[in-house]
Design an enzyme around this catalytic site. Structure first.
Site, PDB file in Angstrom:
ATOM      1  CE  LYS A  67     106.245  13.372 -42.324  1.00  0.00           C
ATOM      2  NZ  LYS A  67     105.566  12.175 -41.855  1.00  0.00           N
TER       3      LYS A  67
HETATM    4  C1  LIG Z   1     101.540  17.191 -43.722  1.00  0.00           C
HETATM    5  C2  LIG Z   1     101.582  16.387 -42.459  1.00  0.00           C
HETATM    6  N1  LIG Z   1     101.135  16.945 -41.321  1.00  0.00           N
HETATM    7  C3  LIG Z   1     101.162  16.288 -40.150  1.00  0.00           C
HETATM    8  C4  LIG Z   1     101.643  15.003 -40.084  1.00  0.00           C
HETATM    9  C5  LIG Z   1     101.625  14.286 -38.765  1.00  0.00           C
HETATM   10  O1  LIG Z   1     102.909  13.984 -38.344  1.00  0.00           O
HETATM   11  P1  LIG Z   1     103.126  12.892 -37.179  1.00  0.00           P
HETATM   12  O2  LIG Z   1     102.966  11.557 -37.823  1.00  0.00           O
HETATM   13  O3  LIG Z   1     104.532  13.138 -36.714  1.00  0.00           O
HETATM   14  O4  LIG Z   1     102.110  13.162 -36.153  1.00  0.00           O
HETATM   15  C6  LIG Z   1     102.140  14.371 -41.227  1.00  0.00           C
HETATM   16  C7  LIG Z   1     102.663  12.997 -41.162  1.00  0.00           C
HETATM   17  O5  LIG Z   1     102.907  12.339 -42.149  1.00  0.00           O
HETATM   18  C8  LIG Z   1     102.104  15.081 -42.463  1.00  0.00           C
HETATM   19  O6  LIG Z   1     102.543  14.529 -43.586  1.00  0.00           O
END
Ligand SMILES: Cc1ncc(COP(=O)(O)O)c(C=O)c1O
Length: 361
Positions: A164
């Site tokens: 990220k």
């Molecule tokens: C659009 C989106 N929402 C939610 C998430 C979930 O994030 P996390 O992996 O920090 O839970 C991601 C992770 O890649 C994502 O790309």
């Protein structure tokens, strides 16, 4: 990191709180609640919005499956909506058309990092008591007007996962709308315990006032995030410079459309194109030539686990067959980008010659 190690408590501790304070200063918001992932932030955000069994949550199908799983974790159901083909994001009209008496919340997904402006329908959402819980997993650092995403008055959820804009290794954050929400979110992320870690270690007991989850951000992860945040100005300019380099290189390529990220306001998470040719063939050629392309994301309304909420989404279904994420990382150089685009050019030419029937070759 050394500081987190020196303090010795590697779970939630003062390094986590320092990271929260630094994020709040950076975003210009009163409070930030650090958590273990964006999925956790979305779960807590939806609970703060009062979402539960019997509710529908409006969400684009074009998102990572985590967004949908967070809805199901509350007992609510997803109501999938379509997107704009140029941005792969939802707009106010699509959200408005999907509102029903059961709508509990809307999750706009800030695809690629681009902010989403729902002010056109804000008064209707407020009147109906429908909260906006932004999935800003891609959008740390981006702006809506002159405010950073997170500072525009909605519940906002960030991811600090490995790839990220800002990473803690794994992690996330929730931006609450007021101090009461911040307190509730802090209890929900720590198994329903209301006292802070600092208070807890000085007393003989603690209170568990509600259900809760083990969603806190460890000091070790926070320490990584603090270093990243201190260097974020450079991350921001590098990501924007690389995205612009792609835009220049791709400009004269036929049968390729770059997703519009409003780059002036966006810290880009990725560089996605729509391939208006045989996408699978182009993808395979690039992979075979060592180019790390991906597809973000296969649509959720066609996933086996979510099929009961399937509805026709023509733009999502078309763009899902076209999208390719090109390699995108701050460690890349402009030379790397020229190379990727040259390989894409070759792959497009190959896909054209391969589409000629063999009898005529
Ligand atoms: C659009 C989106 N929402 C939610 C998430 C979930 O994030 P996390 O992996 O920090 O839970 C991601 C992770 O890649 C994502 O790309």
């Amino acid at each position: 990191m050394a500081e987190a190690m020196r303090i010795g408590q590697w779970g939630h501790n003062t390094a986590t709180e320092a990271f929260e304070d630094e994020l709040a200063t950076f975003l210009d918001v009163p409070d930030v609640v650090a958590v273990s992932s964006c999925t956790a932030a979305l779960h807590i955000g939806l609970l703060l919005a009062g979402v539960g069994p019997g509710n529908e949550v409006i969400v684009p199908s074009q998102t990572f499956c985590a967004t949908v799983q967070a809805i199901l974790m509350t007992g609510a159901q997803p109501r999938f909506i379509d997107i704009n083909a140029n941005t792969l994001a939802v707009d106010s009209a699509a959200v408005q058309a999907a509102i029903t008496p059961n709508t509990g919340a809307v999750i706009p997904v800030l695809y690629g990092g681009r902010a989403i402006d729902l002010t056109e329908i804000k008064s209707e959402l407020d009147r109906r008591g429908i909260a906006v819980v932004e999935d800003a997993a891609h959008a740390f650092g981006s702006r809506l007007g002159d405010k950073r995403v997170g500072a525009t008055g909605m519940l906002t959820c960030f991811s600090f996962g490995p790839i990220k804009n800002l990473t803690c290794g794994e992690g996330g954050a929730l931006i609450p709308r007021n101090p009461a929400e911040a307190d509730t979110a802090r209890a929900l992320r720590l198994l329903g315990v209301t006292q802070s870690q600092a208070t807890r270690i000085r007393t003989t007991s603690y209170h568990v006032d509600s259900a809760g989850w083990r969603y806190h951000l460890s000091a070790v992860h926070a320490a990584i995030g603090r270093v990243q945040l201190a260097g974020f100005a450079s991350i921001e300019t590098t990501r924007q410079r690389l995205w612009r380099a792609y835009a220049r290189e791709l400009a004269d390529l036929e049968r390729v459309a770059l997703i519009d990220l409003d780059i002036e306001h966006t810290v880009p998470f990725n560089c996605v194109v729509r391939v208006l040719a045989d996408r699978d063939k182009v993808f395979e050629t690039l992979r075979n030539r060592g180019i790390g392309v991906g597809v973000h994301y296969p649509p959720n309304h066609t996933q086996p686990a979510f099929r009961q909420w399937h509805r026709p989404l023509p733009v999502t279904e078309t763009t899902a067959r076209q999208i390719v994420s090109l390699p995108f990382h701050p460690a890349m150089t402009e030379h790397d980008i020229t190379h990727v685009v040259s390989e894409l050019r070759t792959a497009l030419t190959d896909s054209r010659s391969n589409s000629i029937p063999s009898s005529r070759r």
